[in-house]
Structure formats: C-alpha cells, structure tokens
Scaffold this motif. Sequence first.
Motif, short mmCIF file in Angstrom:
data_model
loop_
_atom_site.label_atom_id
_atom_site.label_comp_id
_atom_site.label_asym_id
_atom_site.label_seq_id
_atom_site.Cartn_x
_atom_site.Cartn_y
_atom_site.Cartn_z
N ASP A 16 0.89 -1.25 -0.04
CA ASP A 16 -0.04 0.11 0.01
C ASP A 16 0.90 1.34 0.15
OD1 ASP A 16 -1.73 2.22 0.38
OD2 ASP A 16 -2.94 1.09 1.98
N ARG A 17 0.82 2.08 -1.00
CA ARG A 17 1.72 3.12 -1.18
C ARG A 17 1.35 4.25 -0.04
NH1 ARG A 17 1.00 6.34 -6.16
NH2 ARG A 17 -1.01 4.92 -6.57
N TYR A 147 12.56 3.65 -0.46
CA TYR A 147 11.12 4.34 -0.45
C TYR A 147 10.99 4.53 -1.98
CZ TYR A 147 7.83 7.92 -0.43
OH TYR A 147 6.70 8.47 -0.74
N ARG A 148 11.62 5.34 -2.59
CA ARG A 148 11.29 5.63 -4.04
C ARG A 148 11.33 4.28 -4.92
NH1 ARG A 148 16.53 9.93 -4.58
NH2 ARG A 148 15.35 11.71 -3.47
N LEU A 153 7.59 0.81 -7.67
CA LEU A 153 7.22 -0.51 -8.07
C LEU A 153 5.53 -0.62 -7.73
CD1 LEU A 153 9.89 -2.58 -6.53
CD2 LEU A 153 9.31 -2.47 -8.89
N LEU A 154 5.07 -0.22 -6.75
CA LEU A 154 3.74 -0.24 -6.19
C LEU A 154 2.90 0.62 -7.47
CD1 LEU A 154 3.98 -0.12 -2.47
CD2 LEU A 154 3.42 -2.04 -4.05
N SER A 170 -6.55 -1.94 -7.80
CA SER A 170 -6.26 -1.14 -6.67
C SER A 170 -7.32 -0.51 -6.04
CB SER A 170 -5.23 -0.06 -7.15
OG SER A 170 -5.94 0.91 -8.16
N LEU A 171 -8.50 -0.67 -6.42
CA LEU A 171 -9.60 0.21 -5.92
C LEU A 171 -10.00 -0.62 -4.68
CD1 LEU A 171 -12.21 1.88 -6.05
CD2 LEU A 171 -13.50 0.30 -7.42
#
Length: 356
Positions: A16-17, A147-148, A153-154, A170-171
């Motif tokens: 989860d970003r 982190y980046r 990737l996500l 992703s919804l």
Amino acid sequence: MSTFIEHIVRLTDHRDRDLLELTLSKALLDLLPVSRIVIARVMREDAESRWLEVARLDAKGGGRVIDPLRIDFSSLPKLEEAPDRLKCLALRDRVEVAWAGPEGPRITMLPLFSQLREEDQGVLELHSEAPLSDEHLQIIDHMRRIYRNMYSLLEFSDRDPLTGLLNNKSLDDAFYSAVLEDMNEVPASRTHETKADQERRHRVPANYWLGSVKIDNFALIAEHHGRPISDEILSRVARIFGNTFRTYDRLYRLSDDHFGVLLHCPDEALVLGAFERFRANVEKYTFTKVGRVTVSCGFTTVLADDSPGTAIEKTIKAVDFARRSGGNKACSYPGLARRGFFGVPQPDQDASTAST
C-alpha cells in the motif's frame, strides 16, 4: 532500536503506497538522532498548489498521519509560505535551516523524490539538535532510495498502462482502507481512542463518494474509427479527468471506457458540481478525427455496509439513467433514489443536496 535491515524489511513489505511515508518516518526516527520527521507533499486543486504534511512524527511520541482524501484543501499552507521547502524542490538538493549557530538546532530538508514530476513532489524534513553527520546523511539517502523504489514498483502495479490512471485491482484496497479505515496501523493521534470509538470508526464512513464515467457511444466510435483512435480518446478523456478532479482524489480506469473516482466531500451538490465540470470539459474538447465526444456520469455516497461491487452497481444505475435520458449528463444515485426511480422514494436526508 531496530536495525537498518529490519527497517528495510518493513519498508519493502508494504503493498500500500499510502503507508510508505509512515514507515519511512518511523524508520528514520529510530535510526537517527532526530526529534521530529515531517514529510510534506505538494497537492493541487484548480491549478493552485499547497503543502500537505502527510506525516509528522515526534521521537517522544505523538504526531499525525493525514489521509489526503479527507483534507480541507483551502486550509493548507500555500507553497510560498514555506520558502525553504520550495528552495529544496528547486535545487533538488539538501537545504539546512539553522537558527542558533552553525552547531545548533536545525531542520535538514531533502527532496523526497529524485525526479521532479509534477504529480510527485515532496520534501523530507528532519529536525535535530545538531548537524547530521555524513554517516547519518548516508542512512537517509539509502532509506530514500528504498522508499522511491518501492513507491515506483507499487505505482507501476497499480496503474493502467494506457491512461496512467489507477487500475481496477487497486480499487478494493483503497475502498476498504480509505473509506472504512481498516488499516493495520493506527496513526499516533488515534492511539487513545476508546473501543467504542474504534468500532464506530470502522462502521461509519465519513462523506465518501464513488463515481463512474462512461463515454457515450464508445463502441460505435471504436468500430467506426478503429482501435488507435479509440485509444487516443481514452487517453484524452483520462487527461481531462485528471485535470478536472483534485490531485488527492483517486481516479481509476475500471474497464475499457469505464472510469471511476473515489473522493471525500461533505456535500452532494459539490460532488455533482465536480462531475458537471468534467462532463462540460469533455464536451467542449475537440477530439482528432472524431470531433465532439460526450460522457455520462453517475455517483453515489458510500454506505457503511457497501462493498466496492455494490457501490459500483449503484453508480452504473445512475450512468444508465443518464444514457437513457440522452447521455451527456451527470446523475446522483441518491438523488434519483429520493425521486423514486429505483423503487420506493427515499426521504431527503439533506435538503441542500442535489436532486440529480
């Protein structure tokens, strides 16, 4: 104190970003001699940009993590109100602010992202009692790179390759985590909630709305003009979609010509106004080799017992009503339900809300 490797594992374990900033902040607080971590992102609405502190954590405990969907944009500080942050973004390099001599307390600012994409601009702020050593700065650099990489990737896995919008996959995660706030980690500001408060928070969403958009007569357009032109239309509509709604609204391509949006808004009339602006923006755009294209929109409030499927079903009913009425319309499912179009009329819960 956790080890550097343990924090790498935690940061790379996410799917989860929205939790990456929180995990990065906790890692840096644990690994460095700092008193506070702030992550500020640039948010945009109607061509105006402001600062949103998505995370602010203190070493002694406390702080807050903000859900971008739930912010009052007008309350956020303007970019020029934080000139040192702006300088950090412009230089794309470290900026230090010291107010008590060269060896005293300071704020060290670094760009959160390496590429200055308009949609990805942010600053990492570290508050410390003394200058950070080269070893500390190296740790920060390593954690930023991890982190980046995870963010990229996500984002890649969550995006539709043609339009750049979030994809259908992703919804579900966004729906349950943003609307019902069913998250594994509770922000520090909520650690003193009672059990009753937590149960109520998990039951009752607060003014979330889900919307659907479909391009009128898209199948005929694709049949007549071919796939390259229809793909160009999808890309252009997606760009108008992104330019019309707020940067913190979550925009999706759910299927071929089916777009969706998850947003937080206190008033049904304001939601209708946003869809009307989008509909009008599409209508006035001239599409190559096609000319005029229109869209039909439908939206609904998200109820406590809704799933993504049941909420989307309501929005599709509103879209179908708009199409049966000639298309090029934006319709509210609750507004139509109050008028009895889907069965027994429902009571008007808010006299100020829009009817269609």
